[in-house]
Write an enzyme that holds these catalytic residues in place. Structure first.
Site, PDB file in Angstrom:
ATOM      1  N   CYS A 248      -6.088  -1.987   7.381  1.00  0.00           N
ATOM      2  CA  CYS A 248      -7.325  -1.209   7.427  1.00  0.00           C
ATOM      3  C   CYS A 248      -8.568  -1.997   7.030  1.00  0.00           C
ATOM      4  O   CYS A 248      -9.661  -1.711   7.506  1.00  0.00           O
ATOM      5  CB  CYS A 248      -7.189   0.038   6.560  1.00  0.00           C
ATOM      6  SG  CYS A 248      -6.883  -0.287   4.803  1.00  0.00           S
TER       7      CYS A 248
ATOM      8  N   CYS B  39       0.836  -1.204   0.000  1.00  0.00           N
ATOM      9  CA  CYS B  39       0.000   0.000   0.000  1.00  0.00           C
ATOM     10  C   CYS B  39       0.872   1.255   0.000  1.00  0.00           C
ATOM     11  O   CYS B  39       0.605   2.206  -0.733  1.00  0.00           O
ATOM     12  CB  CYS B  39      -0.927  -0.012   1.212  1.00  0.00           C
ATOM     13  SG  CYS B  39      -2.127   1.346   1.216  1.00  0.00           S
TER      14      CYS B  39
END
Length: 339
Positions: A186, A92
Site C-alpha cells: 500500500c 502487516c
C-alpha cells in the site's frame, strides 16, 4: 453476532460488510490509517463512509501509523538496507490487520473481526481460497494460531469476478466493482526503490563479483537488486546471462553467477509460526508468493524457533527475508522467514 469489518474502500471489504449485514449480524466498520502517503486516505475514507451510510453501520477511523511504522515500514526499510528482500504484507497481517485491529474490535465488544481476504478457515486451519487466482493464504501464514477462532473471511469460498459483478449490480456500489485493483504494497506507488530513496542514497555504484570474489563488473547500488535478478548491472565481456546470487550489503557488492548457481535444495527459516504440533513432517512449500509448491521434509527447532527444509527438487531464487510457507494440501501448517 457483533462483528467488526476491516474496511479499506475496496470492493472486497465493502462486499464483506454487505454480506454480513444481510446475514443479520450487528456490523461495524473500521478504516485503518497506516501511513501518510499524500492523498491516499481522503478518497478511501470517502468510500468507506459511503458504504457505512448505505449499510447503516457505524464506521471507525483508526490511526495505526505508529504501530505500522514499528512493525511493517521500518523493518521493510531495514531489511533492504541489510541486503534482504522483505515481505511487508505478511507482517502487516500479523501485527496490524489481525493484531492491533483485532484488539480494537474486542475493545468495542465485537465477537469477531472480518476481513476481505481470500482465504478459508477449515478444521481450524488457514486454507487456500476457492479462487486460487486470488488466494492470500501465503500472506496470512504468520498470524498467531490462537486468533483464528476470532476472525472471519466471508470471501474465501467465492470468486473475485463474482464479487465485482455483484458490486456493479448495486447502483451505490457500482464504483467499487469498476475500480482498479489496489497495489500489493500500500505504501509503494511504483517501485520500492522510490521508498528507499527517502531514507538512503540508493545510487551507490559498486562491484559485481563472481563466486570466487573476482571483480567482473559494476552495479548501480546494492539496494536495486534482489536474489535472482539478471538485469541492471554490467558484466565485462559477458556473453551468457548472469543472475544475482548474493548481496553483500556491508561491501556494496553483489555476487553473480549462472542460473544453475541459483539452485538451492536446503532452506533455513527463522521466526517460525506453527499451526500444528508436529516437529518433523512432509509438506509442500512456497518460497515466494507466486512460486510453485515444492515437496519438502521439515524439521522444526522449537527452542530457537527455526526450521530446516530439505527440498525434493531444486528451488531458484531463494531470498533472505522472504516468507516461506508450508502446506499440507491446501492448508497452511507453518511458515518462517528465509535466512
Amino acid at each position: 453476532m457483533k462483528i467488526m469489518v476491516a474496511m479499506s474502500g475496496g470492493v472486497d471489504s465493502t462486499m464483506t460488510a454487505k454480506f454480513l449485514k444481510e446475514q443479520g449480524h450487528e456490523v461495524q466498520g473500521c478504516y485503518m490509517k497506516l501511513h501518510s502517503k499524500p492523498g491516499y486516505h481522503e478518497e478511501n475514507i470517502r468510500k468507506v463512509k459511503k458504504v457505512g451510510e448505505y449499510l447503516g453501520i457505524k464506521v471507525h477511523i483508526l490511526d495505526l501509523q505508529d504501530e505500522f511504522n514499528k512493525y511493517v515500514y521500518d523493518p521493510f526499510i531495514n531489511l533492504y538496507k541489510n541486503g534482504k528482500t522483505p515481505n511487508p504484507c505478511a507482517l502487516c497481517n500479523k501485527f496490524i490487520k489481525l493484531g492491533a485491529l483485532l484488539d480494537f474490535a474486542k475493545e468495542n465488544d465485537c465477537e469477531k473481526l472480518a476481513t476481505g481476504h481470500y482465504i478459508q478457515i477449515i478444521d481450524g486451519l488457514i486454507t487456500s481460497a476457492k479462487d486460487d487466482t486470488k488466494d492470500q493464504s501465503y500472506f496470512l501464514a504468520q498470524v498467531p494460531r490462537e486468533i483464528l477462532k476470532d476472525v472471519l473471511f466471508p470471501l474465501g469460498d467465492k470468486f473475485k469476478k463474482d464479487i465485482k459483478e455483484l458490486a456493479k449490480s448495486v447502483d451505490v456500489l457500482k464504483e467499487f466493482g469498476e475500480q482498479a485493483e489496489s497495489s500489493e504494497i500500500c505504501f509503494v506507488d511504483k517501485t520500492y526503490i522510490e521508498v528507499l530513496q527517502k531514507h538512503y542514497n540508493t545510487s551507490l555504484p559498486g562491484k559485481v563479483v563472481d563466486k570466487s570474489g573476482k571483480e567482473i563488473g559494476t552495479h548501480q547500488g546494492y539496494m536495486h537488486y534482489t536474489i535472482g535478478k539478471r538485469r541492471g548491472f554490467e558484466i565485462h565481456g559477458a556473453h551468457e546471462p548472469h543472475f544475482v546470487l548474493k548481496i553483500n550489503a556491508d561491501k556494496n557488492e553483489i555476487v553473480v553467477g549462472s542460473k544453475d548457481d541459483l539452485k538451492e535444495n536446503k532452506v533455513t527459516l527463522e521466526n517460525v509460526n506453527m499451526f500444528i504440533d508436529d516437529l518433523e513432517f512432509d509438506c509442500d512449500v512456497k518460497i515466494r508468493y507466486r512460486s510453485p509448491k515444492i515437496k519438502a521434509r521439515a524439521k522444526i527447532d522449537t527452542i530457537n524457533n527455526t526450521a530446516i527444509l530439505n527440498l525434493s527438487e531444486d528451488a531458484y531464487g531463494v531470498a533472505q527475508g522472504q516468507l516461506c510457507v508450508m502446506y499440507k494440501g491446501d492448508q497452511v501448517i507453518a511458515s518462517g522467514f528465509i535466512v
